[in-house]
Enzyme design. Structure first.
Site, PDB file in Angstrom:
ATOM      1  CG  ASP A  50      -0.512  -9.726   7.848  1.00 19.62           C
ATOM      2  OD1 ASP A  50      -0.654 -10.959   8.016  1.00 19.62           O
ATOM      3  OD2 ASP A  50       0.514  -9.227   7.347  1.00 19.62           O
ATOM      4  CE1 TYR A  55       6.265  -7.624   6.999  1.00 18.68           C
ATOM      5  CE2 TYR A  55       4.073  -7.282   7.875  1.00 18.68           C
ATOM      6  CZ  TYR A  55       4.915  -7.885   6.969  1.00 18.68           C
ATOM      7  OH  TYR A  55       4.397  -8.742   6.031  1.00 18.68           O
ATOM      8  CE  LYS A  84       2.695 -12.227   7.461  1.00 25.18           C
ATOM      9  NZ  LYS A  84       2.710 -10.761   7.639  1.00 25.18           N
ATOM     10  CG  HIS A 117       7.625 -13.520   6.889  1.00 21.56           C
ATOM     11  ND1 HIS A 117       7.614 -12.381   7.657  1.00 21.56           N
ATOM     12  CD2 HIS A 117       7.274 -13.121   5.652  1.00 21.56           C
ATOM     13  CE1 HIS A 117       7.263 -11.346   6.900  1.00 21.56           C
ATOM     14  NE2 HIS A 117       7.055 -11.768   5.681  1.00 21.56           N
TER      15      HIS A 117
HETATM   16  P1  NDP Z   1      -0.692  -3.111  -0.702  1.00 17.24           P
HETATM   17  O1  NDP Z   1      -0.998  -3.836  -1.937  1.00 17.24           O
HETATM   18  O2  NDP Z   1      -1.583  -3.260   0.456  1.00 17.24           O
HETATM   19  O3  NDP Z   1      -0.561  -1.580  -1.111  1.00 17.24           O
HETATM   20  C1  NDP Z   1      -0.219  -0.589  -0.180  1.00 17.24           C
HETATM   21  C2  NDP Z   1      -0.045   0.726  -0.928  1.00 17.24           C
HETATM   22  O4  NDP Z   1      -1.284   1.123  -1.503  1.00 17.24           O
HETATM   23  C3  NDP Z   1       0.393   1.839  -0.026  1.00 17.24           C
HETATM   24  O5  NDP Z   1       1.247   2.685  -0.787  1.00 17.24           O
HETATM   25  C4  NDP Z   1      -0.917   2.560   0.308  1.00 17.24           C
HETATM   26  O6  NDP Z   1      -0.650   3.909   0.609  1.00 17.24           O
HETATM   27  C5  NDP Z   1      -1.683   2.393  -0.986  1.00 17.24           C
HETATM   28  N1  NDP Z   1      -3.138   2.335  -0.805  1.00 17.24           N
HETATM   29  C6  NDP Z   1      -3.829   1.650   0.134  1.00 17.24           C
HETATM   30  N2  NDP Z   1      -5.149   1.771  -0.037  1.00 17.24           N
HETATM   31  C7  NDP Z   1      -5.322   2.563  -1.136  1.00 17.24           C
HETATM   32  C8  NDP Z   1      -6.465   3.055  -1.826  1.00 17.24           C
HETATM   33  N3  NDP Z   1      -7.693   2.754  -1.423  1.00 17.24           N
HETATM   34  N4  NDP Z   1      -6.251   3.862  -2.918  1.00 17.24           N
HETATM   35  C9  NDP Z   1      -5.007   4.171  -3.333  1.00 17.24           C
HETATM   36  N5  NDP Z   1      -3.891   3.721  -2.714  1.00 17.24           N
HETATM   37  C10 NDP Z   1      -4.049   2.931  -1.624  1.00 17.24           C
HETATM   38  O7  NDP Z   1       0.829  -3.434  -0.329  1.00 17.24           O
HETATM   39  P2  NDP Z   1       1.622  -4.291   0.730  1.00 17.24           P
HETATM   40  O8  NDP Z   1       2.803  -4.798   0.002  1.00 17.24           O
HETATM   41  O9  NDP Z   1       1.815  -3.483   1.945  1.00 17.24           O
HETATM   42  O10 NDP Z   1       0.720  -5.567   1.067  1.00 17.24           O
HETATM   43  C11 NDP Z   1      -0.276  -5.560   2.055  1.00 17.24           C
HETATM   44  C12 NDP Z   1       0.165  -6.299   3.300  1.00 17.24           C
HETATM   45  O11 NDP Z   1       0.442  -7.667   3.030  1.00 17.24           O
HETATM   46  C13 NDP Z   1       1.462  -5.800   3.921  1.00 17.24           C
HETATM   47  O12 NDP Z   1       1.308  -4.533   4.539  1.00 17.24           O
HETATM   48  C14 NDP Z   1       1.790  -6.946   4.826  1.00 17.24           C
HETATM   49  O13 NDP Z   1       0.968  -6.909   5.987  1.00 17.24           O
HETATM   50  C15 NDP Z   1       1.443  -8.129   3.924  1.00 17.24           C
HETATM   51  N6  NDP Z   1       2.600  -8.630   3.142  1.00 17.24           N
HETATM   52  C16 NDP Z   1       3.076  -9.893   3.417  1.00 17.24           C
HETATM   53  C17 NDP Z   1       4.151 -10.414   2.748  1.00 17.24           C
HETATM   54  C18 NDP Z   1       4.630 -11.792   3.086  1.00 17.24           C
HETATM   55  O14 NDP Z   1       5.727 -12.175   2.632  1.00 17.24           O
HETATM   56  N7  NDP Z   1       3.884 -12.581   3.814  1.00 17.24           N
HETATM   57  C19 NDP Z   1       4.860  -9.639   1.700  1.00 17.24           C
HETATM   58  C20 NDP Z   1       4.258  -8.360   1.421  1.00 17.24           C
HETATM   59  C21 NDP Z   1       3.168  -7.896   2.122  1.00 17.24           C
HETATM   60  P3  NDP Z   1      -1.238   4.640   1.968  1.00 17.24           P
HETATM   61  O15 NDP Z   1      -0.747   3.873   3.140  1.00 17.24           O
HETATM   62  O16 NDP Z   1      -0.682   6.008   1.887  1.00 17.24           O
HETATM   63  O17 NDP Z   1      -2.746   4.591   1.821  1.00 17.24           O
END
Ligand code: NDP
Length: 290
Positions: A50, A55, A84, A117
């Site tokens: 995604d 981004y 998006k 988006h």
């Molecule tokens: P997430 O809920 O996916 O959380 C990401 C965070 O969690 C990062 O800090 C990551 O750190 C950490 N993390 C990931 N896996 C683990 C694990 N197993 N244990 C502990 N920590 C973990 O956040 P997002 O807000 O990024 O949401 C996910 C995706 O959704 C986005 O990346 C994007 O693609 C999409 N999105 C879409 C939106 C929209 O408006 N359509 C808005 C927001 C997000 P690390 O990388 O260091 O593991």
């Protein structure tokens, strides 16, 4: 590749979407790691990625995909790539060019899913633009007609927005991508989407855990006791909670070990009681409002 991949479900247009994808929204540091992260994810069995024009990482993602294809891990048709349309490209003559610009950066000739988006049309300077969401949706239909995207959908749409574009076009979005996690369970919106045959992608699945802060960020007694019962991490329980609600989580990680951990959720399932207990954690709280 011998890694296990996520099961898929059929969208309302007949294409299949994998039930878990890699989220890619992040900092500049994350962007620098994205090529490798995408490769690791594909190696770990991810087939769904995604991204978004917003981004600023479509090039790096395209490179990771190209690496995986050239190393023989997958073929293009094995992958499900979402991008998006950003808010500043809602005008009817802007949408097809925006889709083409994303494809150029990704190095692809189609995406599997192209999403609006958000409902908020903006001018270049970020101020509101007076463009009706139906105009944008009709242009999205043109994106699909031109073969630039196999499926089209929306993000951050409420039921009223869905009904508006459906009644003005007779074309149902394949997907609505919205924020869903144990603090924002969105049961009514999910029922409205599923009732209309629209699949729901759940973004920011872990945002509420990260927001707890500190070293005890995963310390929620409900999640911990369920995690202990299945021998899984709380993060894995949250992903399974979403999948068992027939949602499609897209956890973001650029860390190899956590990328692997987040895919390792297809060997257990939650009971209805587990799901109800997690639903009770709902605070109707977006991690983005403060
Ligand atoms: P997430 O809920 O996916 O959380 C990401 C965070 O969690 C990062 O800090 C990551 O750190 C950490 N993390 C990931 N896996 C683990 C694990 N197993 N244990 C502990 N920590 C973990 O956040 P997002 O807000 O990024 O949401 C996910 C995706 O959704 C986005 O990346 C994007 O693609 C999409 N999105 C879409 C939106 C929209 O408006 N359509 C808005 C927001 C997000 P690390 O990388 O260091 O593991």
């Amino acid at each position: 590749s011998s890694a296990e991949t996520a099961p898929t479900i059929a969208l309302n247009d007949g294409y299949n979407i994998p039930l878990l994808g890699l989220g890619t929204y992040g900092s500049r540091k994350d962007i620098a790691k994205m090529r490798e992260a995408v490769y690791w994810a594909i190696e770990a069995g991810y087939r769904h990625i995604d991204t978004a024009a917003l981004y600023n990482n479509e090039r790096e993602i395209g490179q990771g995909i190209a690496d995986a294809i050239s190393k023989g891990l997958v073929k293009r048709e094995d992958l499900f790539i979402t991008t998006k349309l950003w808010n500043d490209k809602h005008g009817k003559d802007q949408v097809v060019p925006a889709a083409k610009a994303s494809l150029e950066k990704l190095g692809l000739d189609y995406v599997d899913l192209y999403l609006i988006h958000s409902t908020q049309a903006e001018k270049d300077d970020g101020s509101p633009a007076d463009i009706d969401i139906t105009e944008t949706w009709l242009a999205m239909i043109e994106v699909r007609k031109q073969g630039l995207a196999r499926s089209i959908g929306v993000s951050n749409f409420k039921t009223e927005h869905l009904d508006k574009i459906i009644s003005n076009s007779s074309v149902y979005p394949a997907v609505n991508q919205v924020e869903i996690h144990p603090w924002l369970t969105q049961e009514q919106l999910v029922a409205d989407c599923h009732g209309r045959g629209i699949a729901v992608t759940a973004y920011s699945p872990f945002g509420f855990l990260v927001k707890r802060g500190g070293s005890n960020k995963n310390e929620d007694s409900t999640l911990l006791s369920i995690a202990e019962k299945y021998g899984k991490s709380t993060n894995q329980v949250v992903l399974r909670y979403l999948i068992d609600r027939h949602l499609i989580p897209i956890p973001k990680s650029t860390n190899k070990q956590r990328i692997v951990e987040n895919m390792d959720v297809f060997d257990f399932r939650l009971t209805d009681e587990d799901i109800s207990a997690i639903n009770k954690l709902n605070k109707n709280k977006s991690i983005f409002d403060d």
